[in-house]
Design an enzyme around this catalytic site. Structure first.
Site, mmCIF file in Angstrom:
data_model
loop_
_atom_site.group_PDB
_atom_site.id
_atom_site.type_symbol
_atom_site.label_atom_id
_atom_site.label_comp_id
_atom_site.label_asym_id
_atom_site.label_seq_id
_atom_site.Cartn_x
_atom_site.Cartn_y
_atom_site.Cartn_z
ATOM 1 N N LYS A 144 0.724 -1.261 0.089
ATOM 2 C CA LYS A 144 0.073 0.055 -0.067
ATOM 3 C C LYS A 144 0.888 1.392 -0.038
ATOM 4 O O LYS A 144 0.454 2.347 -0.674
ATOM 5 C CB LYS A 144 -0.887 -0.222 1.173
ATOM 6 C CG LYS A 144 -1.814 1.319 1.481
ATOM 7 C CD LYS A 144 -2.712 1.428 0.140
ATOM 8 C CE LYS A 144 -3.333 2.914 0.209
ATOM 9 N NZ LYS A 144 -4.063 3.364 1.560
ATOM 10 N N PRO A 166 -0.310 21.097 7.388
ATOM 11 C CA PRO A 166 1.016 20.492 7.251
ATOM 12 C C PRO A 166 0.806 19.286 6.557
ATOM 13 O O PRO A 166 -0.270 18.602 6.442
ATOM 14 C CB PRO A 166 1.439 20.335 8.779
ATOM 15 C CG PRO A 166 0.643 21.428 9.361
ATOM 16 C CD PRO A 166 -0.464 21.337 8.768
#
Length: 303
Positions: free
Chosen positions: A182, A262
């Site tokens: 993944k 962020p």
């Protein structure tokens, strides 16, 4: 004898897109949901195939309110884990389970300092979900599974509940391989959409697709050194998967850049570079991508 589901609330620490989706599955089984954090939410709503479904929830801004809970979903971004440490410490008891729905391959290393004797269940999330407003998300299922969970006692228990709530969950005896596989998609789709500002279909562009393939090829070498059973065939597999994601699919990193938040690059490309350094493997394209994404200051762009 354990309490029935209706008496066993679950805490959602991080009610973003993924947290809402997993919470909705447990809500379908009858488990009360408590959303933890600053933003008040009294209902959660998940829309799939244009059909919204909603559930009432409890909201709390105090970690003390989830003392005694036996299940928590940790779905904050990996780089925000230390900011929710107080919530995790409250449920760090034997018998409690913390489902860690975060990107990367360092789930236990990141969470264990705060969870005491609780069982940590790391996951690999395949869902493509977009939060629209607090408490609401659009869910797009990709492939034949929504989630992969480590095949151990705690993993099997939470898998049974999630499956009952219509999540397609696979138990993984070789979780390291699943997590690194993944990661191949996360270290390509996330930074490349954040850098270009485009949705996941940008991977279909020949030039961008070529860079994505280089990123994955380097990471496979690192994953093999870490004990994951990946080969170049996995690069082909996941490149094809990315090229065929549903139209309009986005990434969390792109959403964060657009919102001035962020970016979660350290748990993704940063993890690859750290592992490469441990094994003395050269990963020049990943290093370049890490430097470029780390240089983005999305909060400045929104001023």
């Amino acid at each position: 004898m354990s309490a029935p589901a209706q008496q066993r609330p679950v805490a959602v620490i991080g009610a973003g897109a993924i947290g809402l989706s997993l919470a909705s599955a447990l809500a379908r089984t009858g488990r009360p949901v408590t959303v933890c954090g600053r933003t008040p939410v009294d209902r959660i709503e998940v829309t799939e195939d244009g059909i919204p479904e909603s559930w009432p929830v409890t909201h709390t801004s105090s970690p003390a309110d989830i003392a005694g809970f036996d299940t928590a979903i940790l779905a904050v971004k990996a780089h925000h884990t230390d900011q929710v440490a107080d919530w995790l410490r409250v449920i760090a008891d034997p018998g409690a389970t913390v489902l860690v729905a975060q990107n990367g391959v360092e789930h236990r290393r990141r969470v264990a300092p705060y969870t005491g004797s609780a069982s940590i269940v790391p996951t690999v999330v395949y869902l493509n979900v977009e939060r629209t407003v607090p408490g609401k998300a659009i869910l797009r299922r990709v492939g034949d599974r929504d989630l992969a969970v480590r095949d151990d006692e705690a993993g099997r228990a939470i898998t049974a509940e999630l499956t009952a709530g219509r999540m397609r969950v696979g138990l993984e005896p070789d979780f390291a391989t699943a997590a690194w596989a993944k990661l191949l998609t996360n270290i390509t789709a996330n930074p490349l959409t954040a850098l270009t500002g485009r949705r996941v279909e940008v991977i279909r562009d020949p030039g961008v697709g070529g860079i994505a393939r280089q990123i994955m090829t380097e990471a496979v070498r690192v994953a093999q050194a870490e004990g994951a059973a990946l080969t170049d065939a996995d690069v082909d597999r996941w490149m094809e998967w990315l090229r065929n994601v549903p139209p309009g699919a986005t990434t969390s990193m792109r959403q964060d850049r657009l919102a001035g938040r962020p970016l979660e690059y350290d748990a993704l490309t940063g993890a690859v570079v750290r592992a490469a350094e441990r094994h003395g493997i050269d990963v020049p394209v990943n290093r370049l991508v890490l430097a470029l994404v780390a240089a983005i200051r999305p909060e400045e762009e929104t001023r």
